[in-house]
Design a protein around this motif. Sequence first.
Motif, mmCIF file in Angstrom:
data_model
loop_
_atom_site.group_PDB
_atom_site.id
_atom_site.type_symbol
_atom_site.label_atom_id
_atom_site.label_comp_id
_atom_site.label_asym_id
_atom_site.label_seq_id
_atom_site.Cartn_x
_atom_site.Cartn_y
_atom_site.Cartn_z
ATOM 1 N N SER A 320 0.740 -1.266 0.080
ATOM 2 C CA SER A 320 -0.119 -0.015 0.042
ATOM 3 C C SER A 320 0.787 1.389 -0.001
ATOM 4 O O SER A 320 0.228 2.354 0.179
ATOM 5 N N GLY A 321 2.080 1.018 0.024
ATOM 6 C CA GLY A 321 3.054 2.118 -0.064
ATOM 7 C C GLY A 321 3.533 2.739 1.477
ATOM 8 O O GLY A 321 3.859 3.844 1.615
ATOM 9 N N LYS A 322 3.219 1.944 2.502
ATOM 10 C CA LYS A 322 3.249 2.565 3.853
ATOM 11 C C LYS A 322 4.762 1.966 4.211
ATOM 12 O O LYS A 322 5.328 0.930 3.849
ATOM 13 N N ILE A 323 5.415 2.948 4.832
ATOM 14 C CA ILE A 323 6.805 2.466 5.531
ATOM 15 C C ILE A 323 6.796 1.596 6.225
ATOM 16 O O ILE A 323 6.127 1.776 7.448
ATOM 17 N N VAL A 324 7.559 0.432 6.413
ATOM 18 C CA VAL A 324 7.659 -0.726 7.229
ATOM 19 C C VAL A 324 9.056 -1.008 7.443
ATOM 20 O O VAL A 324 9.988 -0.784 6.549
ATOM 21 N N PRO A 325 9.358 -2.025 8.536
ATOM 22 C CA PRO A 325 10.679 -2.354 8.743
ATOM 23 C C PRO A 325 11.093 -3.518 7.441
ATOM 24 O O PRO A 325 10.279 -4.014 7.026
ATOM 25 N N SER A 326 12.247 -3.251 7.066
ATOM 26 C CA SER A 326 12.876 -3.958 6.084
ATOM 27 C C SER A 326 13.174 -5.562 6.043
ATOM 28 O O SER A 326 13.321 -5.983 7.533
ATOM 29 N N LEU A 327 13.372 -6.336 5.367
ATOM 30 C CA LEU A 327 14.026 -7.676 5.538
ATOM 31 C C LEU A 327 15.272 -7.571 6.402
ATOM 32 O O LEU A 327 15.384 -8.364 7.285
ATOM 33 N N TYR A 328 16.021 -6.685 6.051
ATOM 34 C CA TYR A 328 17.399 -6.539 6.694
ATOM 35 C C TYR A 328 16.920 -6.480 8.103
ATOM 36 O O TYR A 328 17.892 -6.976 9.213
ATOM 37 N N MET A 371 10.068 13.085 7.605
ATOM 38 C CA MET A 371 11.259 12.741 8.394
ATOM 39 C C MET A 371 10.824 12.270 9.613
ATOM 40 O O MET A 371 11.341 11.306 10.352
ATOM 41 N N MET A 372 9.803 13.018 10.280
ATOM 42 C CA MET A 372 9.321 12.372 11.505
ATOM 43 C C MET A 372 8.460 11.078 11.405
ATOM 44 O O MET A 372 8.843 10.283 12.511
ATOM 45 N N THR A 373 7.792 10.736 10.252
ATOM 46 C CA THR A 373 7.265 9.481 10.037
ATOM 47 C C THR A 373 8.438 8.391 10.056
ATOM 48 O O THR A 373 8.237 7.275 10.691
ATOM 49 N N VAL A 374 9.467 8.605 9.363
ATOM 50 C CA VAL A 374 10.516 7.698 9.387
ATOM 51 C C VAL A 374 11.291 7.425 10.746
ATOM 52 O O VAL A 374 11.303 6.239 11.026
#
Length: 409
Positions: A320-328, A371-374
């Motif tokens: 959906s384009g939401k920022i989430v943790p990566s596999l790494y 930046m705050m979302t990140v």
Amino acid sequence: MRALVLCCLVFIIQGCKSLPEEQAVQVGARPYYLIDNMPDGPLKQQLAACGNGPFYKTDFVIGHRGAPMQFPEHSKESYLAAARMGAGVLECDVAFTKDKQLVCRHSQCDLHTTTNILSIPELAAKCSQPFTPAKDGQPAQAKCCTSDITQAEFLTLKAKMDGANPNAKTVAEYLQGTPNWRTDLYANSGTVMTHQQSITLFKELGVKMTPELKSPAVSMPFDGFSQQDYAQKLLDEYQALGVNSQDVYPQSFNLNDVKYWLNNHPEFANNSIYLDGRDEQAHFNAMDETSWQPSMQALYDDGVRIIAPPMWMLLSLDQSGKIVPSLYATKAKQAGLNIITWSLERSGPLNNGGGYYYQSIAPVIKQDGQMMTVIDVLAKQVGVMAIFSDWPATLTYYASCMQYPASEN
């Protein structure tokens, strides 16, 4: 205003050092700008509600070279600014001089872009590569290294904002290369520091310390000074100045440096940081764990407890384009590794994808407030223990508002 008047009265009567340390933290205007610039939603509302503080010093915030968004990196002024903004940990990148003394500098060979060395004829003459003006389509060039000069000579330099003008015809023009989203307002007389001086200052400021052993730009051993001598000397200077090992987080991109500390200095073992720069390797793929050599589990089995990749390696986008943790990020946590990441506030305006540090989530990065979302995803979902920042106040505002990490407040 009332708080400011009270502070002044207390200063007159007792001196401001008597104030509780958390009330001395100053975040300035930037966090408010970022919050105003955020997309509307619950996170924006929650952060906006914290506008009156209080704001706290926290180890979640690492002053990356101090506060180099506006102050010359690794200068005393940059470190003081970062501490005032609530950074609980400050960084001295460590390089060595011609007489094998340790100084704070991001690269062994960056004096031509981070100091005024080229404007001092007797020192410029010692540079590995003298200044050459731009000509016939070739950019202006120079190369000045800490290993070209002694520590005493290094201490005569003034720090400036990192940058150079590739079209320069003169040294004066070459030194005017600061990115337009930083400033030279405070860059006229930055005070360079030795590693030992930084330790003394950090002790006075009551902060923890994270020295990075920089990769030598000269062949090692250097005049009998080996890589292990270099790694050992870094820790020796903390021990000589009576710093508790638990307050020091030595870091290196060279895994062999980290292993040297793990094997020879167990008192620093849990705090030693492996800076992960493996994305520069041709075979690396952030979405393919078989390309991560050594593996996360192998790093843990070798004694590594903290890994520090760039921010983009910890982030991904869901369908959906939401920022989430990566596999790494997921695999590092599964292996038992703690995570620190770098570097917030180093990208300039986030109006075109954010550049290197946001590359894995570039399609959704459109404005500075994100930046705050990140930060929120890195803290609450990835679970990072700390973030390096070029302007620590942004992280201090977030951490104080969210009381993150919870154990600190």
